[in-house]
Design a protein around this motif. Structure first.
Motif, PDB file in Angstrom:
ATOM      1  N   ILE A 127      35.029  32.567  36.217  1.00  0.00           N
ATOM      2  CA  ILE A 127      35.528  32.842  37.565  1.00  0.00           C
ATOM      3  C   ILE A 127      34.369  33.178  38.488  1.00  0.00           C
ATOM      4  O   ILE A 127      33.417  33.845  38.087  1.00  0.00           O
ATOM      5  N   TYR A 128      34.467  32.718  39.731  1.00  0.00           N
ATOM      6  CA  TYR A 128      33.500  33.083  40.762  1.00  0.00           C
ATOM      7  C   TYR A 128      34.277  33.458  42.022  1.00  0.00           C
ATOM      8  O   TYR A 128      35.488  33.255  42.092  1.00  0.00           O
ATOM      9  N   GLU A 129      33.581  34.010  43.003  1.00  0.00           N
ATOM     10  CA  GLU A 129      34.125  34.631  44.214  1.00  0.00           C
ATOM     11  C   GLU A 129      34.590  36.048  43.893  1.00  0.00           C
ATOM     12  O   GLU A 129      35.521  36.266  43.119  1.00  0.00           O
ATOM     13  N   SER A 130      33.930  37.025  44.528  1.00  0.00           N
ATOM     14  CA  SER A 130      34.115  38.430  44.141  1.00  0.00           C
ATOM     15  C   SER A 130      35.547  38.924  44.288  1.00  0.00           C
ATOM     16  O   SER A 130      36.046  39.650  43.418  1.00  0.00           O
ATOM     17  N   ALA A 131      36.244  38.560  45.373  1.00  0.00           N
ATOM     18  CA  ALA A 131      37.613  39.046  45.566  1.00  0.00           C
ATOM     19  C   ALA A 131      38.520  38.561  44.440  1.00  0.00           C
ATOM     20  O   ALA A 131      39.390  39.302  43.958  1.00  0.00           O
ATOM     21  N   ILE A 132      38.303  37.324  44.003  1.00  0.00           N
ATOM     22  CA  ILE A 132      39.119  36.753  42.928  1.00  0.00           C
ATOM     23  C   ILE A 132      38.750  37.388  41.589  1.00  0.00           C
ATOM     24  O   ILE A 132      39.620  37.752  40.792  1.00  0.00           O
ATOM     25  N   ILE A 133      37.455  37.555  41.345  1.00  0.00           N
ATOM     26  CA  ILE A 133      36.996  38.219  40.124  1.00  0.00           C
ATOM     27  C   ILE A 133      37.590  39.626  40.029  1.00  0.00           C
ATOM     28  O   ILE A 133      38.102  40.043  38.979  1.00  0.00           O
ATOM     29  N   ASN A 134      37.525  40.359  41.127  1.00  0.00           N
ATOM     30  CA  ASN A 134      37.947  41.752  41.101  1.00  0.00           C
ATOM     31  C   ASN A 134      39.446  41.893  40.839  1.00  0.00           C
ATOM     32  O   ASN A 134      39.875  42.808  40.123  1.00  0.00           O
ATOM     33  N   GLU A 135      40.246  41.011  41.390  1.00  0.00           N
ATOM     34  CA  GLU A 135      41.683  41.058  41.104  1.00  0.00           C
ATOM     35  C   GLU A 135      41.949  40.667  39.655  1.00  0.00           C
ATOM     36  O   GLU A 135      42.836  41.237  38.996  1.00  0.00           O
TER      37      GLU A 135
END
Length: 226
Positions: A62-70
């Motif tokens: 996974i990449y993109e921080s908002a997506i990773i964090n969720e």
């Protein structure tokens, strides 16, 4: 489940977000620092955009921080960093989007604007964003110490890295937090004392030196200007 592999860069705001999430949740992870000027093939196979952060968790990439964090909040649910209620979760996502689409562009325009006109437009936009967080966020959204209440959330973490970089705006653009933001200043003073934040923070000197090169302004000359 497998240990999380985190691909990050020390100076990356978005990497800092994910590093804080991992630390707050006590997730075991392997940090892999990336030289963004010389990206290894292993990294670009995981991060198809070639951006940090990115994670590999077993077969999941996974990449993109908002997506990773969720993803991390769902897979490692304790402590929760988003509300369980769908409506409250939607509000949290709106605020995360506000960080990405309002606060961050204003900050960048003020710091990196190509001329004084663009920089002053950034000053206006960034100031308006700060006042909005104060008035519509901390003063209305929450009665607690953080943006969603008494507990840290992904909303707080999403705003965090740009507050760490406020000394850049003071140094290069003579900007300080508006006096009309007392709760925001209290929030930042509280947030910066968290162990997770201290673990990923960079010293002010790191940012000054880095942006002196980017902005083409000698660090010492700038530091001595009135």
């Amino acid at each position: 489940m497998s240990t999380v592999q985190l691909y990050f860069a020390k100076g990356s705001t978005f990497s800092q977000r994910t590093r804080v999430v991992l630390l707050e949740k006590g997730i075991e992870f392997t940090p892999i620092e990336i030289d963004l000027q010389n990206k290894p093939a292993e990294f670009t196979q995981v991060s198809r955009y070639g951006k940090v952060p990115a994670i590999k968790h077993g077969d999941v990439e996974i990449y993109e921080s908002a997506i990773i964090n969720e993803y991390l909040d769902e897979v490692f649910p304790e402590p929760p960093l988003l509300p369980h209620d769908p409506a409250a979760k939607a509000v949290a996502r709106i605020w995360i989007d506000y960080a990405n689409t309002r606060l961050v562009p204003g900050f960048n325009k003020l710091l990196r604007g190509k001329d004084t006109t663009e920089q002053e437009q950034g000053r206006k936009e960034f100031t308006e964003s700060l006042l909005y967080i104060e008035q519509e966020g901390l003063s209305k959204l929450s009665s607690g110490r953080y943006l969603l209440g008494d507990k840290l959330s992904l909303v707080d973490i999403s705003f965090y890295p740009w507050f760490e970089r406020l000394p850049l705006l003071q140094h290069f653009r003579n900007f300080a937090l508006p006096s009309e933001t007392p709760r925001l200043q209290e929030w930042w003073n509280l947030l910066r004392e968290r162990e997770s934040i201290k673990a990923v923070e960079n010293p002010t000197s790191y940012y000054i030196e880095r942006f002196s090169k980017i902005l083409g302004t000698p660090a010492f000359a700038t530091a001595n200007r009135n």
